[in-house]
Structure formats: structure tokens, C-alpha cells
Design a protein around this motif. Structure first.
Motif, PDB file in Angstrom:
ATOM      1  N   LYS A 106      52.231 -17.297  57.940  1.00  0.00           N
ATOM      2  CA  LYS A 106      52.251 -18.759  57.808  1.00  0.00           C
ATOM      3  C   LYS A 106      53.466 -19.189  56.996  1.00  0.00           C
ATOM      4  CE  LYS A 106      47.967 -19.166  59.393  1.00  0.00           C
ATOM      5  NZ  LYS A 106      47.704 -19.514  60.715  1.00  0.00           N
ATOM      6  N   MET A 107      53.822 -20.457  57.129  1.00  0.00           N
ATOM      7  CA  MET A 107      54.825 -21.043  56.244  1.00  0.00           C
ATOM      8  C   MET A 107      54.085 -21.471  54.977  1.00  0.00           C
ATOM      9  SD  MET A 107      57.652 -20.604  57.692  1.00  0.00           S
ATOM     10  CE  MET A 107      58.754 -21.519  56.622  1.00  0.00           C
ATOM     11  N   LYS A 108      54.607 -21.049  53.826  1.00  0.00           N
ATOM     12  CA  LYS A 108      53.964 -21.351  52.549  1.00  0.00           C
ATOM     13  C   LYS A 108      54.994 -21.936  51.597  1.00  0.00           C
ATOM     14  CE  LYS A 108      52.452 -17.230  51.390  1.00  0.00           C
ATOM     15  NZ  LYS A 108      51.706 -16.030  51.015  1.00  0.00           N
ATOM     16  N   ASN A 109      54.506 -22.659  50.610  1.00  0.00           N
ATOM     17  CA  ASN A 109      55.380 -23.198  49.570  1.00  0.00           C
ATOM     18  C   ASN A 109      55.440 -22.238  48.399  1.00  0.00           C
ATOM     19  OD1 ASN A 109      56.284 -25.721  50.541  1.00  0.00           O
ATOM     20  ND2 ASN A 109      54.224 -26.547  50.241  1.00  0.00           N
ATOM     21  N   MET A 110      56.656 -21.806  48.053  1.00  0.00           N
ATOM     22  CA  MET A 110      56.855 -20.965  46.873  1.00  0.00           C
ATOM     23  C   MET A 110      57.912 -21.630  46.021  1.00  0.00           C
ATOM     24  SD  MET A 110      55.371 -17.632  46.979  1.00  0.00           S
ATOM     25  CE  MET A 110      56.590 -16.520  46.388  1.00  0.00           C
ATOM     26  N   TYR A 111      57.501 -22.094  44.874  1.00  0.00           N
ATOM     27  CA  TYR A 111      58.423 -22.749  43.938  1.00  0.00           C
ATOM     28  C   TYR A 111      59.180 -23.895  44.625  1.00  0.00           C
ATOM     29  CZ  TYR A 111      57.345 -18.331  41.726  1.00  0.00           C
ATOM     30  OH  TYR A 111      56.670 -17.250  41.215  1.00  0.00           O
ATOM     31  N   GLY A 112      58.436 -24.667  45.432  1.00  0.00           N
ATOM     32  CA  GLY A 112      59.015 -25.842  46.081  1.00  0.00           C
ATOM     33  C   GLY A 112      59.834 -25.549  47.322  1.00  0.00           C
ATOM     34  N   LYS A 113      59.852 -24.289  47.747  1.00  0.00           N
ATOM     35  CA  LYS A 113      60.618 -23.885  48.918  1.00  0.00           C
ATOM     36  C   LYS A 113      59.687 -23.365  50.005  1.00  0.00           C
ATOM     37  CE  LYS A 113      63.838 -20.524  49.161  1.00  0.00           C
ATOM     38  NZ  LYS A 113      64.831 -19.579  48.682  1.00  0.00           N
ATOM     39  N   GLN A 114      59.970 -23.672  51.259  1.00  0.00           N
ATOM     40  CA  GLN A 114      59.176 -23.147  52.374  1.00  0.00           C
ATOM     41  C   GLN A 114      59.591 -21.695  52.649  1.00  0.00           C
ATOM     42  OE1 GLN A 114      56.928 -24.574  55.028  1.00  0.00           O
ATOM     43  NE2 GLN A 114      56.379 -25.760  53.227  1.00  0.00           N
ATOM     44  N   VAL A 115      58.626 -20.798  52.625  1.00  0.00           N
ATOM     45  CA  VAL A 115      58.890 -19.396  52.947  1.00  0.00           C
ATOM     46  C   VAL A 115      57.833 -18.913  53.940  1.00  0.00           C
ATOM     47  CG1 VAL A 115      59.997 -18.829  50.742  1.00  0.00           C
ATOM     48  CG2 VAL A 115      57.546 -18.534  50.978  1.00  0.00           C
ATOM     49  N   ARG A 116      58.217 -17.948  54.743  1.00  0.00           N
ATOM     50  CA  ARG A 116      57.324 -17.360  55.723  1.00  0.00           C
ATOM     51  C   ARG A 116      56.659 -16.152  55.073  1.00  0.00           C
ATOM     52  NH1 ARG A 116      58.252 -13.628  59.368  1.00  0.00           N
ATOM     53  NH2 ARG A 116      57.149 -13.737  61.309  1.00  0.00           N
ATOM     54  N   GLY A 117      55.326 -16.136  55.071  1.00  0.00           N
ATOM     55  CA  GLY A 117      54.639 -15.026  54.418  1.00  0.00           C
ATOM     56  C   GLY A 117      53.228 -14.843  54.930  1.00  0.00           C
ATOM     57  N   ILE A 118      52.561 -13.853  54.375  1.00  0.00           N
ATOM     58  CA  ILE A 118      51.183 -13.549  54.765  1.00  0.00           C
ATOM     59  C   ILE A 118      50.226 -14.484  54.040  1.00  0.00           C
ATOM     60  CG2 ILE A 118      49.347 -11.821  54.631  1.00  0.00           C
ATOM     61  CD1 ILE A 118      51.426  -9.670  55.067  1.00  0.00           C
ATOM     62  N   GLU A 119      49.349 -15.115  54.818  1.00  0.00           N
ATOM     63  CA  GLU A 119      48.256 -15.903  54.247  1.00  0.00           C
ATOM     64  C   GLU A 119      47.135 -14.916  53.916  1.00  0.00           C
ATOM     65  OE1 GLU A 119      45.823 -19.816  55.561  1.00  0.00           O
ATOM     66  OE2 GLU A 119      45.812 -18.177  57.011  1.00  0.00           O
ATOM     67  N   ARG A 120      46.708 -14.893  52.671  1.00  0.00           N
ATOM     68  CA  ARG A 120      45.647 -13.968  52.238  1.00  0.00           C
ATOM     69  C   ARG A 120      44.422 -14.173  53.136  1.00  0.00           C
ATOM     70  NH1 ARG A 120      45.952 -11.685  47.588  1.00  0.00           N
ATOM     71  NH2 ARG A 120      47.191 -13.339  46.666  1.00  0.00           N
ATOM     72  N   SER A 121      44.036 -13.123  53.835  1.00  0.00           N
ATOM     73  CA  SER A 121      42.951 -13.200  54.816  1.00  0.00           C
ATOM     74  C   SER A 121      42.219 -11.863  54.872  1.00  0.00           C
ATOM     75  CB  SER A 121      43.504 -13.493  56.220  1.00  0.00           C
ATOM     76  OG  SER A 121      44.315 -14.642  56.222  1.00  0.00           O
ATOM     77  N   THR A 122      40.927 -11.918  55.212  1.00  0.00           N
ATOM     78  CA  THR A 122      40.120 -10.711  55.344  1.00  0.00           C
ATOM     79  C   THR A 122      39.332 -10.784  56.637  1.00  0.00           C
ATOM     80  OG1 THR A 122      39.928 -10.495  52.943  1.00  0.00           O
ATOM     81  CG2 THR A 122      38.314  -9.300  54.251  1.00  0.00           C
ATOM     82  N   PHE A 123      39.180  -9.629  57.280  1.00  0.00           N
ATOM     83  CA  PHE A 123      38.481  -9.547  58.561  1.00  0.00           C
ATOM     84  C   PHE A 123      37.470  -8.419  58.508  1.00  0.00           C
ATOM     85  CE2 PHE A 123      42.649 -11.287  59.106  1.00  0.00           C
ATOM     86  CZ  PHE A 123      42.426 -12.408  59.898  1.00  0.00           C
ATOM     87  N   LEU A 124      36.274  -8.689  59.041  1.00  0.00           N
ATOM     88  CA  LEU A 124      35.229  -7.671  59.140  1.00  0.00           C
ATOM     89  C   LEU A 124      35.110  -7.259  60.603  1.00  0.00           C
ATOM     90  CD1 LEU A 124      32.949  -5.950  57.986  1.00  0.00           C
ATOM     91  CD2 LEU A 124      31.437  -7.961  58.159  1.00  0.00           C
ATOM     92  N   ILE A 125      35.312  -5.970  60.841  1.00  0.00           N
ATOM     93  CA  ILE A 125      35.268  -5.408  62.185  1.00  0.00           C
ATOM     94  C   ILE A 125      34.044  -4.501  62.254  1.00  0.00           C
ATOM     95  CG2 ILE A 125      36.513  -3.960  63.852  1.00  0.00           C
ATOM     96  CD1 ILE A 125      39.103  -4.797  62.203  1.00  0.00           C
ATOM     97  N   ASP A 126      33.247  -4.641  63.319  1.00  0.00           N
ATOM     98  CA  ASP A 126      32.034  -3.821  63.407  1.00  0.00           C
ATOM     99  C   ASP A 126      32.332  -2.404  63.916  1.00  0.00           C
ATOM    100  OD1 ASP A 126      32.179  -3.875  66.214  1.00  0.00           O
ATOM    101  OD2 ASP A 126      30.435  -5.186  66.458  1.00  0.00           O
ATOM    102  N   GLU A 127      31.280  -1.616  64.050  1.00  0.00           N
ATOM    103  CA  GLU A 127      31.393  -0.209  64.436  1.00  0.00           C
ATOM    104  C   GLU A 127      32.013  -0.008  65.817  1.00  0.00           C
ATOM    105  OE1 GLU A 127      28.658  -1.858  63.559  1.00  0.00           O
ATOM    106  OE2 GLU A 127      27.622  -0.797  61.951  1.00  0.00           O
ATOM    107  N   ASN A 128      31.938  -1.037  66.654  1.00  0.00           N
ATOM    108  CA  ASN A 128      32.449  -0.945  68.023  1.00  0.00           C
ATOM    109  C   ASN A 128      33.859  -1.505  68.166  1.00  0.00           C
ATOM    110  OD1 ASN A 128      29.952   0.133  69.061  1.00  0.00           O
ATOM    111  ND2 ASN A 128      29.112  -1.910  68.765  1.00  0.00           N
ATOM    112  N   GLY A 129      34.463  -1.912  67.045  1.00  0.00           N
ATOM    113  CA  GLY A 129      35.820  -2.456  67.105  1.00  0.00           C
ATOM    114  C   GLY A 129      35.887  -3.923  67.449  1.00  0.00           C
TER     115      GLY A 129
END
Length: 154
Positions: A106-129
């Protein structure tokens, strides 16, 4: 590769981690908590990793493995793992293939500047993928407990 949504099977992939190569085949048969974070050794990312580390045995008892993902190098991950005694694998996604699959860049604001980075996210995947739950744009406090609760419920 198109992005994955809840209820869909994860497409085949292979990624390099601190525990060797990880693929969809290695994930099957067990629940997986796949968490994406911006950068090794930054305050929020360190707190989050320590939270997963501290509850690692409870995740294992609930039948789930934990895997962290960022764009950092394998060397950076190895240092981060050693420094914080992380018992789980960290994937180096330098080419952003997993980040793209899970739509976490995602585009995020870092110190007033737009930067492209990872949005902190978590995913749960079951036993079957199959992706069964996701948390996006999350805050670290209380998050690991919420993920553990979801693992126990699935």
C-alpha cells in the motif's frame, strides 16, 4: 497471479525462509498464521514478532504454525530471528510475490511523505490451504491474542 480472498484456496507458491523453502505443499495438513510486517527491527514489528514468539507454544498446541513475511533479506531475517529468539520461520519476499498475492503493498505516509510499503496484515490458512480469516491494517496491541482465539475457533 491474482490476489487471494477469504474462502479461496491459496495458489501454489515457493518462498525462501529462515527455515528453508516453504511452499503450499509444506503448509497443508496444519493451520498456518501468515503475518506480513513492514520491516525487521522496527518498534511495531519487533513487538509483534515478540508477541507471536511469546505465545508460540499456545499456537502449536492449537495446531497452527506461524510464519512471518516481509521484504527484508534473508540475512536481515536471520539477524532478527537470532536477536529476538524467534522460533518460527520468516519469509524473505524481496520480489513481493506473496505481498502481491495477499494485496498487502500500500501507499503509506511516513514522516509526511508517501512511500510504498507493506500494510501490517495477518492471514489464517486452514489445513487444506484455504484462506479462512484475514486482518488488515491492524494495530499490534491485542492482535496476537485475537489471532490465537481465531485459530482455536477454526
Amino acid at each position: 497471479m491474482t490476489a487471494i480472498s477469504v474462502g479461496e484456496a491459496i495458489p501454489p507458491f515457493t518462498a525462501t525462509s529462515t527455515h528453508g523453502d516453504i511452499s503450499l505443499d509444506t503448509l497443508k495438513g496444519r493451520k498456518t498464521v501468515l503475518y506480513f510486517y513492514p520491516k525487521d527491527n522496527t518498534p511495531g514489528c519487533t513487538t509483534q514478532a515478540q508477541g507471536f514468539r511469546d505465545l508460540h507454544s499456545e499456537f502449536e498446541a492449537a495446531g497452527a504454525r506461524i510464519i512471518g513475511v516481509s521484504r527484508d533479506s534473508l540475512k536481515s531475517h536471520q539477524n532478527f530471528t537470532a536477536k529476538h529468539e524467534l522460533p518460527f520461520a520468516l519469509i524473505s519476499d524481496a520480489d513481493e510475490s506473496l505481498c502481491t498475492l495477499f494485496k498487502v503493498i500500500k501507499m503509506k505516509n511516513m514522516y509526511g511523505k508517501q512511500v510504498r510499503g507493506i500494510e501490517r496484515s495477518t492471514f489464517l490458512i486452514d489445513e487444506n490451504g484455504v484462506l479462512v480469516k484475514e486482518w488488515r491494517g491492524l494495530r499490534v496491541p491485542g492482535h496476537v491474542d485475537a489471532v490465537l482465539q481465531a485459530v482455536r475457533e477454526h
